[in-house]
Design a protein around this motif. Structure first.
Motif, PDB file in Angstrom:
ATOM      1  N   ALA A 155       0.847  -1.190   0.000  1.00 12.19           N
ATOM      2  CA  ALA A 155       0.000   0.000   0.000  1.00 12.19           C
ATOM      3  C   ALA A 155       0.886   1.244   0.000  1.00 12.19           C
ATOM      4  O   ALA A 155       2.089   1.161   0.258  1.00 12.19           O
ATOM      5  N   THR A 156       0.274   2.372  -0.248  1.00 12.69           N
ATOM      6  CA  THR A 156       1.058   3.602  -0.326  1.00 12.69           C
ATOM      7  C   THR A 156       1.737   3.906   1.018  1.00 12.69           C
ATOM      8  O   THR A 156       1.160   3.696   2.071  1.00 12.69           O
ATOM      9  N   GLY A 157       2.978   4.308   0.941  1.00 16.04           N
ATOM     10  CA  GLY A 157       3.716   4.682   2.148  1.00 16.04           C
ATOM     11  C   GLY A 157       4.363   3.533   2.895  1.00 16.04           C
ATOM     12  O   GLY A 157       4.992   3.738   3.922  1.00 16.04           O
ATOM     13  N   THR A 158       4.265   2.316   2.372  1.00 18.18           N
ATOM     14  CA  THR A 158       4.871   1.184   3.081  1.00 18.18           C
ATOM     15  C   THR A 158       6.401   1.181   2.945  1.00 18.18           C
ATOM     16  O   THR A 158       7.078   0.486   3.695  1.00 18.18           O
ATOM     17  N   GLY A 159       6.912   1.937   1.978  1.00 22.36           N
ATOM     18  CA  GLY A 159       8.377   2.021   1.839  1.00 22.36           C
ATOM     19  C   GLY A 159       8.908   1.280   0.627  1.00 22.36           C
ATOM     20  O   GLY A 159      10.069   0.870   0.611  1.00 22.36           O
ATOM     21  N   LYS A 160       8.069   1.132  -0.400  1.00 18.88           N
ATOM     22  CA  LYS A 160       8.504   0.407  -1.603  1.00 18.88           C
ATOM     23  C   LYS A 160       9.679   1.095  -2.281  1.00 18.88           C
ATOM     24  O   LYS A 160      10.670   0.466  -2.622  1.00 18.88           O
ATOM     25  N   SER A 161       9.546   2.384  -2.485  1.00 21.63           N
ATOM     26  CA  SER A 161      10.579   3.081  -3.248  1.00 21.63           C
ATOM     27  C   SER A 161      11.908   3.069  -2.499  1.00 21.63           C
ATOM     28  O   SER A 161      12.968   2.934  -3.108  1.00 21.63           O
ATOM     29  N   ARG A 162      11.858   3.180  -1.177  1.00 22.95           N
ATOM     30  CA  ARG A 162      13.091   3.132  -0.396  1.00 22.95           C
ATOM     31  C   ARG A 162      13.698   1.731  -0.479  1.00 22.95           C
ATOM     32  O   ARG A 162      14.908   1.573  -0.561  1.00 22.95           O
ATOM     33  N   LEU A 163      12.850   0.729  -0.431  1.00 22.02           N
ATOM     34  CA  LEU A 163      13.342  -0.652  -0.578  1.00 22.02           C
ATOM     35  C   LEU A 163      14.056  -0.802  -1.925  1.00 22.02           C
ATOM     36  O   LEU A 163      15.151  -1.364  -2.007  1.00 22.02           O
ATOM     37  N   ASP A 397       9.244   2.094 -11.201  1.00 23.89           N
ATOM     38  CA  ASP A 397       8.397   2.331 -10.030  1.00 23.89           C
ATOM     39  C   ASP A 397       7.054   2.866 -10.550  1.00 23.89           C
ATOM     40  O   ASP A 397       6.964   3.294 -11.687  1.00 23.89           O
ATOM     41  N   GLU A 398       6.038   2.834  -9.705  1.00 24.77           N
ATOM     42  CA  GLU A 398       4.682   3.226 -10.129  1.00 24.77           C
ATOM     43  C   GLU A 398       4.351   2.458 -11.412  1.00 24.77           C
ATOM     44  O   GLU A 398       3.853   3.018 -12.392  1.00 24.77           O
ATOM     45  N   ALA A 399       4.624   1.165 -11.363  1.00 25.67           N
ATOM     46  CA  ALA A 399       4.604   0.352 -12.582  1.00 25.67           C
ATOM     47  C   ALA A 399       3.213   0.166 -13.183  1.00 25.67           C
ATOM     48  O   ALA A 399       3.093  -0.195 -14.354  1.00 25.67           O
ATOM     49  N   THR A 432       4.784  -1.360  -7.369  1.00 23.01           N
ATOM     50  CA  THR A 432       3.444  -0.801  -7.550  1.00 23.01           C
ATOM     51  C   THR A 432       2.598  -0.992  -6.291  1.00 23.01           C
ATOM     52  O   THR A 432       2.928  -1.798  -5.427  1.00 23.01           O
ATOM     53  N   GLN A 433       1.527  -0.233  -6.212  1.00 24.99           N
ATOM     54  CA  GLN A 433       0.651  -0.369  -5.048  1.00 24.99           C
ATOM     55  C   GLN A 433      -0.299  -1.543  -5.193  1.00 24.99           C
ATOM     56  O   GLN A 433      -0.700  -2.142  -4.214  1.00 24.99           O
ATOM     57  N   ARG A 434      -0.680  -1.798  -6.424  1.00 25.05           N
ATOM     58  CA  ARG A 434      -1.653  -2.877  -6.624  1.00 25.05           C
ATOM     59  C   ARG A 434      -1.179  -3.845  -7.686  1.00 25.05           C
ATOM     60  O   ARG A 434      -1.040  -3.500  -8.853  1.00 25.05           O
ATOM     61  N   GLY A 481       4.149  -3.048   9.642  1.00 27.21           N
ATOM     62  CA  GLY A 481       4.482  -1.630   9.703  1.00 27.21           C
ATOM     63  C   GLY A 481       5.265  -1.195   8.479  1.00 27.21           C
ATOM     64  O   GLY A 481       5.579  -1.997   7.597  1.00 27.21           O
ATOM     65  N   LYS A 482       5.579   0.083   8.449  1.00 28.81           N
ATOM     66  CA  LYS A 482       6.407   0.652   7.406  1.00 28.81           C
ATOM     67  C   LYS A 482       7.740  -0.105   7.319  1.00 28.81           C
ATOM     68  O   LYS A 482       8.278  -0.509   8.358  1.00 28.81           O
ATOM     69  N   ARG A 483       8.255  -0.289   6.148  1.00 29.10           N
ATOM     70  CA  ARG A 483       9.555  -0.935   5.912  1.00 29.10           C
ATOM     71  C   ARG A 483       9.547  -2.424   6.171  1.00 29.10           C
ATOM     72  O   ARG A 483      10.590  -3.051   6.123  1.00 29.10           O
ATOM     73  N   GLU A 484       8.386  -3.010   6.471  1.00 26.45           N
ATOM     74  CA  GLU A 484       8.342  -4.449   6.708  1.00 26.45           C
ATOM     75  C   GLU A 484       7.783  -5.155   5.470  1.00 26.45           C
ATOM     76  O   GLU A 484       6.656  -4.892   5.051  1.00 26.45           O
ATOM     77  N   VAL A 502      13.384  -3.445   6.155  1.00 25.90           N
ATOM     78  CA  VAL A 502      14.328  -2.824   5.216  1.00 25.90           C
ATOM     79  C   VAL A 502      15.243  -1.869   5.983  1.00 25.90           C
ATOM     80  O   VAL A 502      14.799  -1.171   6.898  1.00 25.90           O
ATOM     81  N   ARG A 503      16.503  -1.883   5.619  1.00 26.93           N
ATOM     82  CA  ARG A 503      17.449  -1.010   6.316  1.00 26.93           C
ATOM     83  C   ARG A 503      17.103   0.465   6.075  1.00 26.93           C
ATOM     84  O   ARG A 503      16.365   0.799   5.146  1.00 26.93           O
ATOM     85  N   THR A 504      17.671   1.319   6.905  1.00 28.75           N
ATOM     86  CA  THR A 504      17.377   2.749   6.766  1.00 28.75           C
ATOM     87  C   THR A 504      17.947   3.277   5.453  1.00 28.75           C
ATOM     88  O   THR A 504      19.116   3.064   5.148  1.00 28.75           O
ATOM     89  N   VAL A 505      17.098   3.925   4.701  1.00 25.48           N
ATOM     90  CA  VAL A 505      17.525   4.522   3.438  1.00 25.48           C
ATOM     91  C   VAL A 505      17.178   6.003   3.511  1.00 25.48           C
ATOM     92  O   VAL A 505      16.003   6.363   3.564  1.00 25.48           O
ATOM     93  N   GLU A 506      18.196   6.816   3.575  1.00 25.85           N
ATOM     94  CA  GLU A 506      17.934   8.263   3.693  1.00 25.85           C
ATOM     95  C   GLU A 506      18.804   9.055   2.740  1.00 25.85           C
ATOM     96  O   GLU A 506      19.825   8.575   2.300  1.00 25.85           O
TER      97      GLU A 506
HETATM   98  N1  LIG Z   1      13.922   2.159   4.463  1.00 28.25           N
HETATM   99  C1  LIG Z   1      13.533   3.362   4.888  1.00 28.25           C
HETATM  100  N2  LIG Z   1      14.389   4.184   5.518  1.00 28.25           N
HETATM  101  C2  LIG Z   1      14.007   5.399   5.928  1.00 28.25           C
HETATM  102  N3  LIG Z   1      12.786   5.910   5.747  1.00 28.25           N
HETATM  103  C3  LIG Z   1      11.879   5.149   5.122  1.00 28.25           C
HETATM  104  C4  LIG Z   1      12.199   3.837   4.647  1.00 28.25           C
HETATM  105  N4  LIG Z   1      11.120   3.323   4.075  1.00 28.25           N
HETATM  106  C5  LIG Z   1      10.154   4.255   4.163  1.00 28.25           C
HETATM  107  N5  LIG Z   1      10.596   5.364   4.788  1.00 28.25           N
HETATM  108  C6  LIG Z   1       9.810   6.581   5.080  1.00 28.25           C
HETATM  109  O1  LIG Z   1       8.493   6.395   4.597  1.00 28.25           O
HETATM  110  C7  LIG Z   1       8.203   7.281   3.527  1.00 28.25           C
HETATM  111  C8  LIG Z   1       7.473   6.537   2.430  1.00 28.25           C
HETATM  112  O2  LIG Z   1       8.359   5.614   1.830  1.00 28.25           O
HETATM  113  P1  LIG Z   1       8.300   5.322   0.263  1.00 28.25           P
HETATM  114  O3  LIG Z   1       8.251   6.575  -0.514  1.00 28.25           O
HETATM  115  O4  LIG Z   1       9.396   4.376  -0.027  1.00 28.25           O
HETATM  116  O5  LIG Z   1       6.883   4.597   0.206  1.00 28.25           O
HETATM  117  P2  LIG Z   1       6.149   3.955  -1.052  1.00 28.25           P
HETATM  118  O6  LIG Z   1       5.661   2.636  -0.646  1.00 28.25           O
HETATM  119  O7  LIG Z   1       7.032   4.029  -2.229  1.00 28.25           O
HETATM  120  O8  LIG Z   1       4.904   4.914  -1.207  1.00 28.25           O
HETATM  121  P3  LIG Z   1       4.076   5.292  -2.544  1.00 28.25           P
HETATM  122  O9  LIG Z   1       3.235   4.101  -2.865  1.00 28.25           O
HETATM  123  O10 LIG Z   1       3.263   6.448  -2.103  1.00 28.25           O
HETATM  124  O11 LIG Z   1       5.078   5.597  -3.590  1.00 28.25           O
HETATM  125  C9  LIG Z   1       9.533   7.856   3.099  1.00 28.25           C
HETATM  126  O12 LIG Z   1       9.406   9.170   2.631  1.00 28.25           O
HETATM  127  C10 LIG Z   1      10.365   7.780   4.343  1.00 28.25           C
HETATM  128  O13 LIG Z   1      10.137   8.914   5.144  1.00 28.25           O
END
Ligand SMILES: Nc1ncnc2c1ncn2[C@@H]1O[C@H](COP(=O)(O)OP(=O)(O)OP(=O)(O)O)[C@@H](O)[C@H]1O
Ligand SMILES: [Mg+2]
Length: 506
Positions: A155-163, A397-399, A432-434, A481-484, A502-506
């Motif tokens: 889902a949106t905000g789960t951290g896909k793009s950071r992964l 991304d956003e496939a 992608t989200q879906r 949760g986020k990043r899981e 997922v490890r911290t990506v900043e």
């Molecule tokens: N691995 C990570 N390390 C640090 N911050 C993270 C990480 N994953 C997620 N976050 C935090 O959560 C936010 C959302 O992450 P991300 O943009 O990767 O989500 P997404 O699943 O790609 O969302 P969308 O579907 O809206 O594109 C990031 O802006 C960041 O603040």
């Protein structure tokens, strides 16, 4: 490691029931890594705790007991306990975790792995994008799975793009793959890899795409207006080149002026000749080299001349004139300027620098799809020319904007990678989200999935169709949760899906 219980009766090589020791019941959480110590047979099994339930012998909902008539009886005491299942990964051996040949003995002790120092597993030196959520053990992903394609859903905000960012860094550090990233938003990757960004808006677009963009933006009927627009665009280019670089016209129509003719002034080909003989791929190169300038006023003049020549009706002229001013405007034509790159330049950039991020954020959706497809087509052209693996990962991304069934050219290009890429070291990563927005043929060819909390229940069933989810329930996913993310499939070094943070990506 902490002892949490015993294996109960009825285990198999895939699942073993665990009776959880009541005093430490709060340590037993789903998705924890556990070691089952079958000391009598000197075997240690590795597994994941799943499907934990709380039971009470007298409060069985299908049995009538005294509690039915007298609820106050609970005050005199109950006998609750927890039990669950170990989803067995394998037997821990010197060579890593191997497939179990026997089910664990009832009575074997079950320990929770609390830290990476509890256990050393030989999982190979793969791509580490995170660690197991509870134990902190690194889960290296097997890079041999790259050309078998990767899907990232959540889902949106789960951290896909950071992964995906973590994945890209690992691929660059530990494999010989080059990476081409298409940044749909311009905010997910371009900001991290500033030195490797190429503006998508520098890519030369072709005439048929510009025609499509005009038709789409103006909503004009394709059957009627496509020929007028196309011919006008080509006349514009013809006149521009004739005025600024007349020597190129001969080249564009492929007529060589060898021998004696060289000394003569070459005859300028007529527009009709140009139209009949034009070499379109050379045209793209010339457009990139010479940076043709588009401007609405001159284009409109050209359009009117073309419509007159083609004997268009007055009403068509009016409609087109309005469409040009109201729906396209100056800005549209300006967006066609300053385009000096060809798909081969983008692929070349990746070849020289290992990574290129194509920022698509300022482009129309149609243009974005075109750019994605033309870059992929260029990769195929190279493969066909060299007949050898290209070792390249394409990240999209956003496939859902590119790999959906109605996504046109990009859909076709991605489908080809999904189907045939593995033979040539050409992999695609789709985030992608879906999942259901990705064409079934493409998703059926994705062999590694990373998934988190999902947007729709349908997606869970979809994933189940591809892989054994070994007791992961929809409820487990819902509370992630986020990043899981769960990792499942070819790149997973363990044989059942495993939960990573997922490890911290900043
Ligand atoms: N691995 C990570 N390390 C640090 N911050 C993270 C990480 N994953 C997620 N976050 C935090 O959560 C936010 C959302 O992450 P991300 O943009 O990767 O989500 P997404 O699943 O790609 O969302 P969308 O579907 O809206 O594109 C990031 O802006 C960041 O603040
Ligand atoms: Mg994202």
């Amino acid at each position: 490691m902490k002892l949490i219980g015993l294996i109960g009766s009825g285990s198999s090589t895939a699942y073993a029931p665990v009776i959880i020791w009541d005093r430490v019941e709060h340590y037993a959480k789903e998705e924890q890594l556990v070691v089952v110590d079958d000391s009598r047979r000197s075997m240690r099994f590795l597994g994941v705790l799943r499907l934990i339930r709380r039971y009470e012998p007298f409060l069985d909902s299908r049995k009538r007991t005294s509690y039915v008539d007298n609820p106050d009886l609970v005050e005199t005491g109950t006998l609750p306990h927890s039990s669950g299942y170990v989803s067995i990964i394998g037997v821990i051996s010197e060579n890593g975790v191997v497939e179990p040949q026997l089910p664990p003995n009832p009575g074997s002790k079950v320990y929770v792995v609390e830290s990476p120092t509890d256990l050393s597993l030989e999982l190979g030196g793969g791509l580490v994008i995170g660690v197991h959520k509870y134990s902190g053990i690194e889960i290296p992903l097997d890079p041999r799975g790259i050309p078998y394609h990767i899907g990232v859903v959540g889902a949106t905000g789960t951290g896909k793009s950071r992964l995906v960012k973590a994945f890209i860094d690992e691929v660059l550090a530990k494999t010989n793959y080059n990476i081409i990233v298409f940044d749909h938003t311009g905010m997910d990757y371009s900001v991290f890899y500033k030195d490797n960004v190429v503006e998508g808006s520098r890519t030369v677009l072709d005439i048929s795409l510009i025609t499509d963009m005009i038709l789409y933006r103006t909503g004009l009927n394709r059957n009627t207006y496509e020929p007028y627009i196309m011919v006008s665009l080509l006349s514009y280019i013809y006149n521009y080149i004739r005025e600024k670089h007349p020597e190129l016209l001969q080249e564009l129509i492929g007529s060589s002026s060898g021998g004696r003719q060289k000394t003569l002034v070459p005859k300028t080909p007529s527009f009709q000749e140009f139209l009949n003989k034009i070499d379109y791929s050379r045209l793209q190169e010339i457009l990139a080299e010479k940076n043709i300038v588009w401007d609405i006023t001159s284009f409109k003049e050209q359009l009117i001349r073309t419509l007159q020549n083609m004997r268009a009706r007055d009403s068509s002229k009016i409609r087109l004139g309005i469409a040009l001013d109201v729906y396209l405007g100056k800005q549209f034509f300006e967006s066609l300027n300053k385009r000096d790159m060809l798909p081969r330049d983008i692929v070349g950039y990746a070849g020289n620098n290992r990574l290129v991020v194509v920022d698509l954020s300022t482009e129309d959706l149609e243009a974005r799809r075109y750019i994605v497809s033309s870059v992929i087509n260029e990769l195929w052209r190279i493969i066909e020319e060299k007949r050898e693996p290209i070792n390249t990962l394409v990240v999209i991304d956003e496939a859902h904007n590119y790999a959906c069934r109605s996504c046109g050219v990009s859909h076709r290009a991605i489908t080809r990678i999904a189907r045939e890429g593995r033979k040539w070291g050409l992999g695609v990563l789709l985030a992608t989200q879906r999942i259901i927005d990705i064409d079934p043929e493409i998703r059926g060819n994705i062999n590694t999935w990373l998934f988190s909390k999902l947007q729709t229940p349908g997606d869970f069933n979809e994933l189940k169709g591809y892989m054994d989810l070994s007791g992961i329930s929809e409820n487990t996913l819902a509370i992630l949760g986020k990043r899981e993310f769960f990792v499942a499939g070819l790149m997973n070094p363990l044989r059942i899906p495993i939960l990573i943070k997922v490890r911290t990506v900043e």
